[in-house]
Structures are given as structure tokens and as C-alpha cells.
Design an enzyme around this catalytic site. Sequence first.
Site, PDB file in Angstrom:
ATOM      1  CB  CYS A  53      -0.912  -0.020   1.222  1.00  0.00           C
ATOM      2  SG  CYS A  53      -2.043   1.389   1.252  1.00  0.00           S
ATOM      3  CB  CYS A  57      -1.659   4.012   8.060  1.00  0.00           C
ATOM      4  SG  CYS A  57      -2.724   4.584   6.716  1.00  0.00           S
ATOM      5  CB  CYS A  60      -0.854   0.000   8.249  1.00  0.00           C
ATOM      6  SG  CYS A  60      -1.611  -1.285   7.217  1.00  0.00           S
ATOM      7  CB  CYS A  97     -15.128  -7.694   6.977  1.00  0.00           C
ATOM      8  SG  CYS A  97     -16.447  -7.567   8.179  1.00  0.00           S
ATOM      9  CB  CYS A 129     -18.351  -5.271   5.904  1.00  0.00           C
ATOM     10  SG  CYS A 129     -17.535  -3.723   6.391  1.00  0.00           S
ATOM     11  CB  CYS A 189     -18.157  -0.305   9.399  1.00  0.00           C
ATOM     12  SG  CYS A 189     -17.009  -1.122  10.540  1.00  0.00           S
ATOM     13  NE  ARG A 261     -19.170  -4.455  13.273  1.00  0.00           N
ATOM     14  CZ  ARG A 261     -20.229  -5.275  13.164  1.00  0.00           C
ATOM     15  NH1 ARG A 261     -20.176  -6.486  13.671  1.00  0.00           N
ATOM     16  NH2 ARG A 261     -21.331  -4.875  12.549  1.00  0.00           N
TER      17      ARG A 261
HETATM   18  N1  SAM Z   1      -6.691   0.408   3.152  1.00  0.00           N
HETATM   19  C1  SAM Z   1      -7.975   0.585   3.705  1.00  0.00           C
HETATM   20  C2  SAM Z   1      -8.022   1.735   4.675  1.00  0.00           C
HETATM   21  O1  SAM Z   1      -7.024   2.006   5.337  1.00  0.00           O
HETATM   22  O2  SAM Z   1      -9.067   2.347   4.782  1.00  0.00           O
HETATM   23  C3  SAM Z   1      -8.536  -0.655   4.361  1.00  0.00           C
HETATM   24  C4  SAM Z   1      -7.662  -1.619   5.149  1.00  0.00           C
HETATM   25  S1  SAM Z   1      -7.006  -1.032   6.702  1.00  0.00           S
HETATM   26  C5  SAM Z   1      -5.858  -2.302   7.098  1.00  0.00           C
HETATM   27  C6  SAM Z   1      -8.357  -1.198   7.867  1.00  0.00           C
HETATM   28  C7  SAM Z   1      -8.145  -0.709   9.274  1.00  0.00           C
HETATM   29  O3  SAM Z   1      -7.391  -1.664  10.019  1.00  0.00           O
HETATM   30  C8  SAM Z   1      -7.378   0.579   9.501  1.00  0.00           C
HETATM   31  O4  SAM Z   1      -8.183   1.700   9.318  1.00  0.00           O
HETATM   32  C9  SAM Z   1      -6.938   0.463  10.950  1.00  0.00           C
HETATM   33  O5  SAM Z   1      -7.875   1.097  11.793  1.00  0.00           O
HETATM   34  C10 SAM Z   1      -6.906  -1.042  11.183  1.00  0.00           C
HETATM   35  N2  SAM Z   1      -5.530  -1.504  11.449  1.00  0.00           N
HETATM   36  C11 SAM Z   1      -4.546  -1.628  10.532  1.00  0.00           C
HETATM   37  N3  SAM Z   1      -3.411  -2.050  11.106  1.00  0.00           N
HETATM   38  C12 SAM Z   1      -3.668  -2.203  12.429  1.00  0.00           C
HETATM   39  C13 SAM Z   1      -2.873  -2.597  13.546  1.00  0.00           C
HETATM   40  N4  SAM Z   1      -1.592  -2.911  13.418  1.00  0.00           N
HETATM   41  N5  SAM Z   1      -3.456  -2.659  14.754  1.00  0.00           N
HETATM   42  C14 SAM Z   1      -4.760  -2.317  14.884  1.00  0.00           C
HETATM   43  N6  SAM Z   1      -5.559  -1.939  13.862  1.00  0.00           N
HETATM   44  C15 SAM Z   1      -5.019  -1.863  12.654  1.00  0.00           C
HETATM   45 FE1  SF4 Z   2      -2.849   1.216   3.369  1.00  0.00          FE
HETATM   46 FE2  SF4 Z   2      -2.707   0.089   5.751  1.00  0.00          FE
HETATM   47 FE3  SF4 Z   2      -3.189   2.682   5.571  1.00  0.00          FE
HETATM   48 FE4  SF4 Z   2      -5.075   0.914   4.774  1.00  0.00          FE
HETATM   49  S1  SF4 Z   2      -4.298   1.212   6.852  1.00  0.00           S
HETATM   50  S2  SF4 Z   2      -4.424   2.760   3.705  1.00  0.00           S
HETATM   51  S3  SF4 Z   2      -3.775  -0.737   3.991  1.00  0.00           S
HETATM   52  S4  SF4 Z   2      -1.292   1.636   4.923  1.00  0.00           S
END
Ligand code: SAM
Ligand code: SF4
Length: 318
Positions: A53, A57, A60, A97, A129, A189, A261
Site C-alpha cells: 500500500c 499509516c 499498518c 468483511c 462489508c 462502519c 466491535r
Molecule cells: N486500506 C484501507 C483503509 O485504510 O481504509 C482498508 C484496510 S485497513 C488495514 C483497515 C483498518 O485496520 C485501519 O483503518 C486500521 O484502523 C486497522 N488496522 C490496521 N493495522 C492495524 C494494527 N496494526 N493494529 C490495529 N488496527 C489496525
Molecule cells: Fe494502506 Fe494500511 Fe493505511 Fe489501509 S491502513 S491505507 S492498507 S497503509
Amino acid sequence: MKTRHDWTIDEVRAVHDMPLLDLVHRAQQVHREHFGDNAVQLCSLLSIKTGGCPEDCGYCPQAARYHTGVKAERIMSVETVLENARAARSAGATRFCMGAAWRKVKDGRQFDSVLEMVTGVRELGMEACCTLGMLTADQAKRLKEAGLTAYNHNLDTSPENYGNIISTRTWSDRIETLQHVRDAGIQVCCGGIIGMGESIDDRCGLLMTLANQAVHPESVPINALVAVEGTPMADQPPVDSLELVRAIATARILMPEAMVRLSAGRERLSREAQLLCMLAGANSVFFGDTLLTTSNPSYRADMALFEEAGLQPLEPRA
Ligand code: SAM
Ligand code: SF4
Ligand code: DTB
């Protein structure tokens, strides 16, 4: 009590900071006014497009710029996704989901496949979802037409703290996609993560933002950070389970009708801590051995917990 959309930060803090037993008691009262006793929805989560990606973030493991060992993969075939969905349904899931590590949705073959996946999941009788990053109004409409029940798009933290966590997209980008989802008639959500080094005011600021929407999100995932090696948050200390209980109870009191959740981070919680989260108003978990890329309690452990505590898997609402 009337459902409100005009909370101030001081009021939310006053709820959040109550003596813990008062807080859990009040949350449980609100919970029982709106939901059947002992009902907890089982949701299944599948990463349909993993890794690579472009976003940054900080939490992530799927961001290409961090070296986390998660490899970029291609999108799964519709058939593979539906096989997973059938297995999840047999195991007791009522919501399926699908997550993609995209910054935003692009029109074309891949999005067309996602639309087919959504329709296929709905045909299996489950809620569907998706979480695919940013959406245009037209893409939201097409997802609705395909049968999508809900779209997950988290605000993650308070508006003040947002820029410390993510720099490649803004808070208002997030709000815009959420508006497209709402306008298309898809359930929202939207939740966040605790344990990223944010203040208690940041946690309350996130919950206040969610509760002050004109319509509350139907679903509020509360994640405890899973600190992944290679991400900027690798060294964050694990969040105290009682802080998670406070965040969940506050979400339940502010948004009485939402599904709250208990999402990522469950593996670190004892059975007792998980049950305290449920007493505080959490009424859904993701089950299955993996979340998107990180591990989750085993199916056997979860089923044993449901059995021992007399929890009943909740029927789908949509
Ligand atoms: N890329 C899309 C986005 O960011 O909207 C969807 C996938 S993203 C992985 C979905 C959510 O997973 C993120 O918004 C975050 O809140 C949660 N998430 C991701 N990594 C995480 C982590 N290491 N611990 C807890 N929650 C996490
Ligand atoms: Fe990309 Fe992870 Fe951010 Fe979703 S949460 S936009 S998968 S970097
Ligand atoms: C949400 O708020 N939590 C889920 C779901 N929405 C998509 C994702 C949690 C991901 C945890 C990190 C991982 O497994 O990669």
C-alpha cells in the site's frame, strides 16, 4: 435517555473517566436496552488484496514503505474469496468483511471483481462489508447496487492527532468518503485504534466525532494496536486492557444502537478481559486465526469462550 449528537469533549471525558464499575454498569444498562442479552456477532475478515500500500499509516503492516515482511500480493479471485466466505458461514459467521490494501478504489477489472464478491457474499445470506480505501460517490453507488451492507473506513484517532499517525491522506479525505457511503445508503462502519501513543482526550475526541455525526455509524470497530515490527509503532507498549474497556464502554454509552466491535488486539487479552469488554458493550468479534495479516485467537479458543460464557452468536440484521 435520548440519543444525542451534541456531545462536548468535557462530557465525553466525564463518561470515560467515571469509576470503572459505574462506567461498566451504565454501559451494560444502555446495552441491554438495545440488544438481546448474551448476543455477540461473529464476523469473518479476509484480506482480498494484501500489502504494497502506498499510504504511510504508522500502525499498518501493509504499507509498502515499512519493512514488515508482509509481501505485496495480487487481488484474490472471486472464486477463492467466495470459498472463504462459504467456510466462514459454515463456521458461524453472519458478516463477511473484505479488506484491500489500497489508497483508493480504481474503476476497472479489480473493482468489478470486488462487486462480484459482494454480490456472492450476499447470496450466501451474510452481511457483506468492504474496506478498500477512498471511494467516489459513483463507486459507493455501485457497491450499494451490488448489495453491500456496510463500508469500513476508520477515522482511527482524534482530528488533532490524525496528522501524527498518517500524512499521505487527510482527515477531510476520510470524512468525504464516509459521506459518499452514507449518501449511497450503505451502513457506515467507522472506528479507531487505541494504544498508538495518543492521549485520553484523543480517544474521547474520536468517540465524540463519531457520536456527533448526523447519523451514528451503525458499526464501531475498536482496535487495540497490534504493534508490528518494522512499523513506526513497533515499540509502543501494549495497551492496558482496562483502558480498552473504558473506550468500549464510552462508545456504547455515546452510540447506544451501534454494533461495537472488539476488533484487533484480542490475542493479548485474557478471557476475563474479553468478557469485561463484552460487559462494557462490545457485541461483535472477528473470529478466525488471522485478521488481515496478524494473528487472532484460535477458532477453538473462541468457541470454548462462547460455550463457557453462554454467549449466543447474533443473527444478521441486514
Ligand atoms: N486500506 C484501507 C483503509 O485504510 O481504509 C482498508 C484496510 S485497513 C488495514 C483497515 C483498518 O485496520 C485501519 O483503518 C486500521 O484502523 C486497522 N488496522 C490496521 N493495522 C492495524 C494494527 N496494526 N493494529 C490495529 N488496527 C489496525
Ligand atoms: Fe494502506 Fe494500511 Fe493505511 Fe489501509 S491502513 S491505507 S492498507 S497503509
Ligand atoms: C477494523 O477496524 N479492524 C479490522 C477491520 N476493520 C478491517 C482490521 C484489523 C487489522 C489488524 C492488522 C492486520 O491484521 O493486518
